[in-house]
Design a protein around this motif. Sequence first.
Motif, short mmCIF file in Angstrom:
data_model
loop_
_atom_site.label_atom_id
_atom_site.label_comp_id
_atom_site.label_asym_id
_atom_site.label_seq_id
_atom_site.Cartn_x
_atom_site.Cartn_y
_atom_site.Cartn_z
N UNK A 120 49.04 29.87 46.73
CA UNK A 120 49.78 30.27 45.54
C UNK A 120 49.29 31.65 45.11
N UNK A 121 50.21 32.53 44.83
CA UNK A 121 49.89 33.90 44.44
C UNK A 121 49.16 33.90 43.09
N UNK A 122 47.86 34.08 43.12
CA UNK A 122 47.03 33.93 41.93
C UNK A 122 46.21 35.18 41.66
N UNK A 123 46.27 35.65 40.43
CA UNK A 123 45.47 36.79 39.99
C UNK A 123 44.51 36.32 38.90
N UNK A 124 43.28 36.79 38.97
CA UNK A 124 42.26 36.39 38.00
C UNK A 124 41.82 37.61 37.19
N UNK A 125 41.79 37.45 35.87
CA UNK A 125 41.32 38.51 34.98
C UNK A 125 40.15 37.97 34.17
N UNK A 126 39.02 38.67 34.25
CA UNK A 126 37.80 38.26 33.56
C UNK A 126 37.59 39.15 32.34
N UNK A 127 37.23 38.53 31.23
CA UNK A 127 36.94 39.29 30.01
C UNK A 127 35.53 39.85 30.08
N UNK A 128 35.41 41.14 29.82
CA UNK A 128 34.09 41.77 29.83
C UNK A 128 33.20 41.20 28.73
N UNK A 129 31.94 40.93 29.07
CA UNK A 129 30.99 40.36 28.10
C UNK A 129 29.58 40.80 28.47
N UNK A 130 28.67 40.67 27.52
CA UNK A 130 27.28 41.06 27.78
C UNK A 130 26.59 40.10 28.75
N UNK A 131 27.01 38.82 28.71
CA UNK A 131 26.32 37.81 29.50
C UNK A 131 27.31 36.79 30.02
#
Length: 321
Positions: A48-59
């Motif tokens: 399945x065509x899947x894109x992942x976006x991660x939120x920037x964080x300190x930890x």
Amino acid sequence: MERAGKAIASELLKHYNFNQKSVLVFCGPGNNGGDGLVISRILKEKKINTTTVIAGAKKYSEDFLKNLEKLKLVSDKIYLYKPVASLKSVNPITEEELENIIAHSNVELIVDSLLGTGQKSPPKGAIKEIIEIINRSLPNNTQITAVDMPTGFNTDSGEVYTPHLRANLTVCIELIKKGMFQYPARDICGKIVTVSIGINCSKGTSAFILDQKTAPYLPKRAPWAHKGDFGPSLIIAGSRNMPGASALAAKAALKAGCSLVTCAYPEKVPALEQLLIPEVIRAPLPDNNKGYFTEDSLPFLKNKLANFKSVAVGCGIGSEK
């Protein structure tokens, strides 16, 4: 985390077809985000065509980082919104690029895996910005599924924060969270389903849906018990313009398990609860022919309150003085 991600991914495959369409998974820095990484990996393995976006964080949590490495083995479509030093290996994505992916990539489903249990304040930083981008860029036909709970509400009180995400489907792990039973949070959860991952939740449960599985957890009543053992309860309700309030409150009390219910109401108000619910005890109070509670009603209340184990007051009494 692996079991949670697999269970939720399986639920997504039941609800969506993904025919020639893509999935966009948004992950926060904690364990809820780690669940999202597992979901991304499993969907990717299903072609399945899947894109992942991660939120920037300190930890980021340790399990999150482990699952990120596993995801990298099967996917090259992993992006970081608001780059941070701890995730230098993840390709950064700008606000404009993210808006373009959401609006123009034939996205059928957005998976909200940004924040989980313990939300006590409005989203901040990169997560806040991601929510705002999703809300202004989301096509009308794109669905949102929340992992365990939507991002942006208090899981205890049901208070909804600004900004927040509104889910079409919420997949809860083991139990529906207490805040989801309350409005306005209930309104942003969409359809709610639960998945089991083998956690024993028999202790510490403060809210549940009553059904054949949960009913046995209610206290058992002795065969020789009588109505006096489950009460007595007093309802102080009703007025000339709202005579049905006492009847509705009495019905609720009986349905909740109170077996001995007394309704106190102004004496010039029709005793609807007597007509609708004959087992309710009537206690008409002096009202000086006004049809609402007055100071003349107080002596009865002062003398009788000690006889009741619970009291409900205020339903339909009006604001007259």
